[in-house]
Design a protein around this motif. Structure first.
Motif, PDB file in Angstrom:
ATOM      1  N   GLU A  51       0.827  -1.202   0.000  1.00  0.00           N
ATOM      2  CA  GLU A  51       0.000   0.000   0.000  1.00  0.00           C
ATOM      3  C   GLU A  51       0.870   1.266   0.000  1.00  0.00           C
ATOM      4  N   GLU A  52       1.952   1.265   0.775  1.00  0.00           N
ATOM      5  CA  GLU A  52       2.880   2.407   0.773  1.00  0.00           C
ATOM      6  C   GLU A  52       3.485   2.590  -0.612  1.00  0.00           C
ATOM      7  N   ILE A  55       0.958   4.215  -2.892  1.00  0.00           N
ATOM      8  CA  ILE A  55       0.836   5.645  -2.592  1.00  0.00           C
ATOM      9  C   ILE A  55       2.006   6.418  -3.200  1.00  0.00           C
TER      10      ILE A  55
END
Length: 141
Positions: A51-52, A55
């Motif tokens: 997820e990081e 982003i």
């Protein structure tokens, strides 16, 4: 992305065979029990790392898009402006490399919608179809 593709797929960093044979701190301090616990912890945190990464990729794409949009200047013409049109678009047969790349000048007769224009010759003969602004450029006298 900040992470290696192997790490995003499997939750751990890869060790290449050359690193295993060479005595390095990573190989010397290897403990199977601690390694197993670390692998399980890495697998638990894998979705968070992915997820990081998503982003970071989205932020990077947004920055690139913003930079691109700053450099682009839209071509807008008003009725009565003189323009040149791309010669390759209007010619049915491919001509040599020494032929002119632009034809004209033509006058913008009508704005159909932003970016789409009806043209006419300077003798006020209307051209048969509309022209996109990417195939036109301003003519300066």
């Amino acid at each position: 992305m900040g992470e290696s593709p192997f790490n995003l797929s499997f939750g751990t960093e890869a060790v290449i065979p050359v690193d295993v044979g060479v005595p390095s701190p990573r190989v010397i301090n290897f403990n199977e029990q601690i390694n197993g616990d670390g692998l399980r912890a890495n697998l638990d945190l894998l979705e968070e790392a992915r997820e990081e990464s998503r982003i970071r990729v989205a932020a990077y794409k947004q920055k690139v898009s913003h930079y691109h949009d700053l450099k682009i200047r839209p071509r807008e013409f008003r009725a009565g402006d003189l323009v040149l049109r791309k010669a390759a678009i209007s010619q049915l047969k491919k001509v040599g490399k020494l032929s002119p790349t632009w034809e004209g000048p033509y006058r913008v007769k009508e704005i159909i919608r932003p970016g789409s224009y009806k043209l006419e010759t300077l003798g006020e003969h209307q051209l048969p179809h509309a022209w996109n602004s990417k195939n036109l450029r301003k003519y300066y006298q």
